[in-house]
Scaffold this motif. Structure first.
Motif, PDB file in Angstrom:
ATOM      1  N   GLY A 149       0.769  -1.233   0.000  1.00 56.24           N
ATOM      2  CA  GLY A 149       0.000   0.000   0.000  1.00 56.24           C
ATOM      3  C   GLY A 149       0.799   1.281   0.000  1.00 56.24           C
ATOM      4  N   ALA A 150       1.791   1.398  -0.839  1.00 56.81           N
ATOM      5  CA  ALA A 150       2.621   2.609  -0.853  1.00 56.81           C
ATOM      6  C   ALA A 150       1.789   3.846  -1.185  1.00 56.81           C
ATOM      7  N   VAL A 151       2.041   4.951  -0.457  1.00 53.12           N
ATOM      8  CA  VAL A 151       1.386   6.228  -0.734  1.00 53.12           C
ATOM      9  C   VAL A 151       2.354   7.356  -0.389  1.00 53.12           C
ATOM     10  N   TRP A 152       2.430   8.349  -1.251  1.00 56.11           N
ATOM     11  CA  TRP A 152       3.339   9.481  -1.068  1.00 56.11           C
ATOM     12  C   TRP A 152       2.555  10.649  -0.479  1.00 56.11           C
ATOM     13  N   ILE A 153       2.999  11.132   0.701  1.00 53.41           N
ATOM     14  CA  ILE A 153       2.307  12.227   1.387  1.00 53.41           C
ATOM     15  C   ILE A 153       3.340  13.215   1.919  1.00 53.41           C
ATOM     16  N   ASN A 154       3.248  14.442   1.489  1.00 49.58           N
ATOM     17  CA  ASN A 154       4.059  15.526   2.050  1.00 49.58           C
ATOM     18  C   ASN A 154       5.545  15.191   2.147  1.00 49.58           C
ATOM     19  N   GLY A 155       6.099  14.696   1.053  1.00 49.94           N
ATOM     20  CA  GLY A 155       7.541  14.490   0.996  1.00 49.94           C
ATOM     21  C   GLY A 155       8.059  13.202   1.598  1.00 49.94           C
ATOM     22  N   ALA A 156       7.177  12.254   1.896  1.00 45.79           N
ATOM     23  CA  ALA A 156       7.617  10.974   2.460  1.00 45.79           C
ATOM     24  C   ALA A 156       6.730   9.853   1.941  1.00 45.79           C
ATOM     25  N   LEU A 157       7.270   8.642   1.974  1.00 47.68           N
ATOM     26  CA  LEU A 157       6.519   7.455   1.561  1.00 47.68           C
ATOM     27  C   LEU A 157       5.973   6.761   2.802  1.00 47.68           C
ATOM     28  N   TYR A 158       4.691   6.439   2.766  1.00 52.76           N
ATOM     29  CA  TYR A 158       4.049   5.674   3.832  1.00 52.76           C
ATOM     30  C   TYR A 158       3.596   4.342   3.246  1.00 52.76           C
ATOM     31  N   PHE A 159       3.655   3.292   4.045  1.00 54.25           N
ATOM     32  CA  PHE A 159       3.227   1.983   3.560  1.00 54.25           C
ATOM     33  C   PHE A 159       2.876   1.079   4.739  1.00 54.25           C
ATOM     34  N   SER A 160       2.029   0.092   4.458  1.00 53.60           N
ATOM     35  CA  SER A 160       1.665  -0.907   5.461  1.00 53.60           C
ATOM     36  C   SER A 160       2.779  -1.940   5.582  1.00 53.60           C
ATOM     37  N   ASP A 161       2.953  -2.426   6.788  1.00 54.88           N
ATOM     38  CA  ASP A 161       3.961  -3.446   7.086  1.00 54.88           C
ATOM     39  C   ASP A 161       3.267  -4.496   7.946  1.00 54.88           C
ATOM     40  N   PHE A 162       2.788  -5.586   7.297  1.00 55.88           N
ATOM     41  CA  PHE A 162       2.073  -6.602   8.076  1.00 55.88           C
ATOM     42  C   PHE A 162       2.796  -7.933   8.035  1.00 55.88           C
ATOM     43  N   THR A 163       2.554  -8.731   9.075  1.00 54.82           N
ATOM     44  CA  THR A 163       3.187 -10.043   9.173  1.00 54.82           C
ATOM     45  C   THR A 163       2.150 -11.125   8.900  1.00 54.82           C
ATOM     46  N   GLY A 189      -3.713  -2.292  11.277  1.00 59.09           N
ATOM     47  CA  GLY A 189      -4.580  -3.285  10.643  1.00 59.09           C
ATOM     48  C   GLY A 189      -4.714  -3.125   9.146  1.00 59.09           C
ATOM     49  N   SER A 190      -3.823  -2.367   8.525  1.00 59.75           N
ATOM     50  CA  SER A 190      -4.015  -1.911   7.151  1.00 59.75           C
ATOM     51  C   SER A 190      -3.303  -2.765   6.115  1.00 59.75           C
ATOM     52  N   ASN A 191      -3.805  -2.655   4.888  1.00 60.00           N
ATOM     53  CA  ASN A 191      -3.173  -3.237   3.710  1.00 60.00           C
ATOM     54  C   ASN A 191      -2.950  -2.093   2.724  1.00 60.00           C
ATOM     55  N   GLY A 192      -3.806  -1.953   1.705  1.00 62.02           N
ATOM     56  CA  GLY A 192      -3.661  -0.863   0.752  1.00 62.02           C
ATOM     57  C   GLY A 192      -3.930   0.492   1.378  1.00 62.02           C
ATOM     58  N   ILE A 201      -4.594   9.423   5.688  1.00 60.86           N
ATOM     59  CA  ILE A 201      -4.449   8.112   5.049  1.00 60.86           C
ATOM     60  C   ILE A 201      -5.800   7.407   5.058  1.00 60.86           C
ATOM     61  N   ILE A 202      -6.231   6.917   3.915  1.00 65.53           N
ATOM     62  CA  ILE A 202      -7.400   6.041   3.830  1.00 65.53           C
ATOM     63  C   ILE A 202      -6.874   4.628   3.635  1.00 65.53           C
ATOM     64  N   SER A 203      -7.267   3.719   4.510  1.00 66.36           N
ATOM     65  CA  SER A 203      -6.710   2.362   4.485  1.00 66.36           C
ATOM     66  C   SER A 203      -7.769   1.335   4.135  1.00 66.36           C
ATOM     67  N   ALA A 204      -7.387   0.379   3.292  1.00 66.41           N
ATOM     68  CA  ALA A 204      -8.137  -0.863   3.136  1.00 66.41           C
ATOM     69  C   ALA A 204      -7.690  -1.737   4.290  1.00 66.41           C
ATOM     70  N   ASN A 205      -8.614  -2.062   5.187  1.00 68.78           N
ATOM     71  CA  ASN A 205      -8.210  -2.540   6.505  1.00 68.78           C
ATOM     72  C   ASN A 205      -8.744  -3.936   6.791  1.00 68.78           C
ATOM     73  N   HIS A 206      -7.827  -4.904   6.873  1.00 70.28           N
ATOM     74  CA  HIS A 206      -8.265  -6.275   7.125  1.00 70.28           C
ATOM     75  C   HIS A 206      -8.558  -6.530   8.596  1.00 70.28           C
ATOM     76  N   LYS A 207      -7.934  -5.781   9.505  1.00 71.57           N
ATOM     77  CA  LYS A 207      -8.220  -5.981  10.930  1.00 71.57           C
ATOM     78  C   LYS A 207      -9.631  -5.517  11.277  1.00 71.57           C
ATOM     79  N   PRO A 235     -10.647  -6.178   3.066  1.00 69.98           N
ATOM     80  CA  PRO A 235     -10.317  -5.112   2.110  1.00 69.98           C
ATOM     81  C   PRO A 235      -8.820  -5.041   1.834  1.00 69.98           C
ATOM     82  N   ASN A 236      -8.492  -4.921   0.553  1.00 71.41           N
ATOM     83  CA  ASN A 236      -7.105  -5.114   0.137  1.00 71.41           C
ATOM     84  C   ASN A 236      -6.464  -3.888  -0.480  1.00 71.41           C
TER      85      ASN A 236
END
Length: 404
Positions: A149-163, A189-192, A201-207, A235-236
């Motif tokens: 779920g990579a997303v670029w916001i205000n000069g930085a990359l944000y992404f989900s990190d799930f196990t 609890g996020s994916n995309g 951030i709007i997340s597709a959230n499996h949790k 949601p993916n």
């Protein structure tokens, strides 16, 4: 014999959609809009899509008095010599159902996709050939899981990190341009992921089995929590239109056995008033999803196939297959020309396809690992970031694109 009286829709470039009735007894109609006159030199895109009765457009013949036509079943481009050409286009009616969501809020995207242009100089040149993206060492992880779920916001990359542990616990990481990674939101609890007009951030959230908004401070609120009285399955991925409409996929990848969910693995639309619509419930685990720059085509992939869904005046029509043979399709992004960047999870690469389905480029990752998603970012918006198996890769391109 007799008149068909069926309608079809067409638009030129980024202009408004026009509906025209087919009154020809032969079963064919003719488009004669004034907007087709005095076109500038260069590429132009003509879209002709589905008649309301769901019948196929059996034949589309494009003729110009000065210029040339080239294209495919989904679009045709005009340039500067003279000829005529014909192509075919298929159509079918939409089938979807609506339900009020438990939440009545939605938000517009800050930039769901960069502006489309009819010339390469305005937004850059799309990649071609075989390229390689390299891992950013500061983002290397060691957990048994995936970045997504990579997303670029205000000069930085944000992404989900799930196990892959029980419940697929997830957090949202922040990666700076200097290669420093920190945890932004724990237990997300996020994916995309995507970003709205307010920078949330709007997340597709499996949790939490729905779409949820996070402020960067970690405050969570519901965007779409249920459909027809049931929570979503897992949601993916998601994408946001310029007017705030959200589209998302709901496969069963992170679904907990025995938990509530939907009876189908579907593609959904969330209107700005919170109403949820099932666009397509026929797919087996739809995955990546992205909109064209003009927000008039929705792209969805699954393990092997990339599909297109035309959107006319907010109505999403039935899909047609654009690309087959994907190596386990996953998340996608799109550039300012409308080229689609498809993650192929098991093939450990991305491929770039033109809107007509022609392959333009292959982007491998080094070191090789499974890939999941991608987004454009960087100071000039031309760095492609790719997420995958506990790694983030990047490659500098000569084109801008969507930040998610």
């Amino acid at each position: 014999g007799g008149q068909d009286n069926d309608s079809f829709h067409f638009k030129l470039d980024s202009g408004a959609w026009t509906t025209q009735n087919n009154q020809a007894t032969s079963g064919y109609g003719t488009i004669t809009p004034a907007t087709f006159s005095n076109l500038s030199a260069g590429a132009h895109t003509l879209r002709i899509v589905r008649r309301e009765d769901g019948a196929r457009l059996d034949k589309v013949t494009l003729t110009v008095s000065a210029g040339s036509i080239s294209g495919s079943s989904s679009s045709s481009s005009s340039s500067s010599s003279s000829s005529s050409s014909s192509s075919s286009s298929s159509s079918s009616s939409s089938s979807s159902s609506s339900s009020s969501s438990s939440s009545s809020t939605s938000t517009s995207s800050s930039s769901s996709s960069s502006s489309s242009s009819s010339s390469g100089s305005a937004c850059g040149v799309a990649p071609s050939g075989t390229l390689t993206a390299n891992a950013i060492s500061g983002a290397n992880g060691s957990r048994n899981g995936l970045y997504e779920g990579a997303v670029w916001i205000n000069g930085a990359l944000y992404f989900s990190d799930f196990t892959f542990d029980s419940g697929y616990p997830s957090r949202i990481q922040k990666l700076t341009t200097s290669g420093v990674m920190t945890t932004q939101i724990s237990d997300s609890g996020s994916n995309g992921l995507a970003v709205d007009a307010q920078g949330n951030i709007i997340s597709a959230n499996h949790k939490f089995s729905g779409l949820y908004r996070y402020t960067l401070a970690g405050v969570r609120s519901a965007v779409a929590a249920s459909y027809n009285g049931h929570i979503f399955t897992s949601p993916n991925d998601l994408t946001i239109a310029n007017d705030g409409t959200i589209y998302f996929t709901d496969p069963n990848f992170q679904h907990i056995s025995g938990a509530d969910g939907q009876p189908v693995t579907g593609v959904y639309k969330v209107d700005v008033n919170g109403t949820v619509t099932l666009i397509d419930g026929s797919l087996n685990n739809p995955n990546g999803i992205v909109l064209s720059p003009a927000n008039d085509v929705l792209y969805v992939d699954d393990s092997s196939t990339l599909r297109t869904y035309p959107i006319v005046n907010g109505q999403v029509f039935s899909s047609t297959v654009l690309v087959q043979g994907l190596g386990t399709g996953d998340g996608m992004t799109i550039d300012c020309h409308g080229n689609i960047y498809v993650s192929e999870h098991n093939s450990q690469r991305m491929r770039v396809f033109a809107p007509n389905g022609a392959q333009l480029a292959t982007i491998n990752v080094s070191p090789a690992a499974n890939v999941t998603n991608a987004a454009f970012g960087g100071a000039d918006g031309k760095t492609l970031y790719i997420t995958g198996a506990q790694k983030v890769w990047s490659i500098n391109l000569d084109v801008t694109g969507s930040p998610f």
